[in-house]
Design an enzyme around this catalytic site. Structure first.
Site, PDB file in Angstrom:
ATOM      1  N   ARG A 240       0.705  -1.277   0.064  1.00 52.94           N
ATOM      2  CA  ARG A 240       0.019  -0.147  -0.135  1.00 52.94           C
ATOM      3  C   ARG A 240       0.941   1.196   0.044  1.00 52.94           C
ATOM      4  O   ARG A 240       1.974   1.223   0.673  1.00 52.94           O
ATOM      5  CB  ARG A 240      -0.814   0.186   1.437  1.00 52.94           C
ATOM      6  CG  ARG A 240      -2.060  -0.692   1.261  1.00 52.94           C
ATOM      7  CD  ARG A 240      -3.113  -0.137   0.275  1.00 52.94           C
ATOM      8  NE  ARG A 240      -4.418  -0.815   0.432  1.00 52.94           N
ATOM      9  CZ  ARG A 240      -4.752  -1.897  -0.639  1.00 52.94           C
ATOM     10  NH1 ARG A 240      -3.884  -2.081  -1.501  1.00 52.94           N
ATOM     11  NH2 ARG A 240      -5.814  -2.258  -0.434  1.00 52.94           N
ATOM     12  N   GLU A 269      -2.004   8.051  -3.879  1.00 52.08           N
ATOM     13  CA  GLU A 269      -2.299   7.635  -5.274  1.00 52.08           C
ATOM     14  C   GLU A 269      -3.798   7.875  -5.653  1.00 52.08           C
ATOM     15  O   GLU A 269      -4.823   7.923  -4.700  1.00 52.08           O
ATOM     16  CB  GLU A 269      -2.069   6.274  -5.430  1.00 52.08           C
ATOM     17  CG  GLU A 269      -3.169   5.218  -4.796  1.00 52.08           C
ATOM     18  CD  GLU A 269      -2.619   3.746  -4.756  1.00 52.08           C
ATOM     19  OE1 GLU A 269      -1.414   3.225  -4.717  1.00 52.08           O
ATOM     20  OE2 GLU A 269      -3.501   2.908  -5.166  1.00 52.08           O
ATOM     21  N   HIS A 287      -1.017   0.280  -9.550  1.00 56.52           N
ATOM     22  CA  HIS A 287      -1.832  -0.425  -8.488  1.00 56.52           C
ATOM     23  C   HIS A 287      -2.455  -1.475  -9.299  1.00 56.52           C
ATOM     24  O   HIS A 287      -3.638  -1.609  -9.416  1.00 56.52           O
ATOM     25  CB  HIS A 287      -2.682   0.441  -7.738  1.00 56.52           C
ATOM     26  CG  HIS A 287      -3.213  -0.246  -6.500  1.00 56.52           C
ATOM     27  ND1 HIS A 287      -3.550   0.447  -5.353  1.00 56.52           N
ATOM     28  CD2 HIS A 287      -3.361  -1.390  -6.045  1.00 56.52           C
ATOM     29  CE1 HIS A 287      -3.671  -0.219  -4.458  1.00 56.52           C
ATOM     30  NE2 HIS A 287      -3.856  -1.669  -4.973  1.00 56.52           N
TER      31      HIS A 287
HETATM   32  C1  GLV Z   1      -5.489  -4.549  -3.728  1.00 55.52           C
HETATM   33  O1  GLV Z   1      -4.521  -3.776  -3.300  1.00 55.52           O
HETATM   34  C2  GLV Z   1      -5.992  -5.158  -2.773  1.00 55.52           C
HETATM   35  O2  GLV Z   1      -5.987  -5.048  -1.544  1.00 55.52           O
HETATM   36  O3  GLV Z   1      -6.831  -6.078  -3.197  1.00 55.52           O
END
Ligand code: GLV
Length: 329
Positions: A240, A269, A287
């Site tokens: 994250r 982000e 991401h």
């Molecule tokens: C993506 O970042 C998730 O947490 O599934």
């Protein structure tokens, strides 16, 4: 009897919205508009449930504005967009989508590691810019993956998937750090050795971050931690934004205090720290670690199944909190 009212807060696969329509009165967002918190709250004022992605913040203020809301089904394994304590106190169920994305995300962590250590993005930009006029012996020479030491911080399901890929597929020595040690059997399966965080940072050739984001994991990697890493090391963040201090990382990359970084997640982000955009030795992706069609479908279906099971009285499939039965809205 009228059907429960559900908001699908972001665009998802249309056929999965249709599946939800068989059970619920659905308001969807096919144009994928990014609502402000106030717009989201207004849409939730008359809803019983919501399908969220990681980009909708569910907190006490929103719950107060959504008095009928009983369940928030996140289409993500991470749920740092939920204030879980506020949800539990308000009697609101939260769910996430674990397991269905583990292997896909572990694949991507490995892909980002390979791209970073072998300087694939940097060299592709060079080629596209027409700068490749001759071969040279040290052109984009990077660092090895096979036989190197992989340090994994955060040894949940995805961390274990990456450990297995490294140890079994690439003959890497795997060390890890985690809040708690794995069982001896799991350590053997992953061929992974538990070490302290500082030892991991000092000895790993490649550091992979796979911890959930919490107040305690904020800036797990900052200037001090980057200072412990080898100058030849790479850092990969698929966890994250906020786990790495992006400003400190940009400085370390520019000054070559570490060799390179691969980042799929960013503080704030979709904004990216401007300094990260100007350093060459970083691979940046938006991401997408769980982004394969089968996995994104499985995530959306699991979020939908959580809503269906919850309102069908069968209980959530993958809960992240346990509001007391008497407290549930
Ligand atoms: C993506 O970042 C998730 O947490 O599934």
């Amino acid at each position: 009897m009228s059907k429960p009212r559900i908001l699908v807060a972001r665009a998802i696969f249309p056929d999965i919205v249709d599946r939800l329509r068989e059970h619920f009165d659905v308001e969807a967002n096919p144009d994928d508009v990014i609502w402000t918190p106030a717009e989201l709250a207004a849409r939730l004022a008359d809803k019983d449930g919501v399908l969220t992605t990681g980009s909708q913040r569910i907190d006490a203020a929103l719950l107060a504005a959504a008095p009928r809301l009983k369940i928030c089904a996140n289409m993500a394994v991470g749920y740092n967009n939920f204030d879980v304590d506020a949800m539990t106190a308000a009697g609101v169920q939260g769910t996430n989508t674990p397991d269905v994305l583990t292997e896909t995300t572990a694949d991507f962590g490995f892909a980002l590691l390979m791209a970073t250590a072998r300087r694939m993005a940097e060299s592709e930009h060079f080629l596209r810019a027409g700068q490749w006029t001759k071969w040279s012996y040290d052109m984009f020479a990077g660092s090895d993956i096979h036989g190197s030491t992989l340090g994994i911080i955060g040894m949940g399901r995805i961390g274990q998937g990456i450990a297995k890929r490294g140890a079994h597929g690439f003959g890497m020595k795997v060390i890890y750090h985690n809040r708690s040690r794995l069982s001896t059997a799991l350590e053997a399966e992953c061929k992974a050795t538990y070490v302290g965080k500082d030892e991991l940072l000092r000895t790993a050739d490649h550091v992979m971050l796979v911890v959930p984001y919490t107040a305690a994991s904020h800036h797990t990697i900052g200037a001090a931690e980057l200072g412990l890493m080898k100058p030849t090391a790479t850092l990969i963040n698929i966890a994250r934004g906020g786990i790495v201090d992006d400003a400190a990382l940009a400085v370390a990359l520019r000054e070559r205090r570490i060799a390179a970084a691969g980042l799929d997640v960013f503080e704030g982000e979709p904004s990216v720290h401007p300094d990260l955009l100007t350093v060459p030795n970083v691979v940046l992706t938006p991401h997408i670690a769980s982004a394969t069609v089968p996995t994104r479908r499985a995530m959306a279906n699991l979020a939908a199944d959580n809503l269906i099971a919850f309102f069908g009285g069968r209980g959530p499939l993958t809960p992240v909190n346990q509001p007391q039965a008497g407290l549930l809205r």
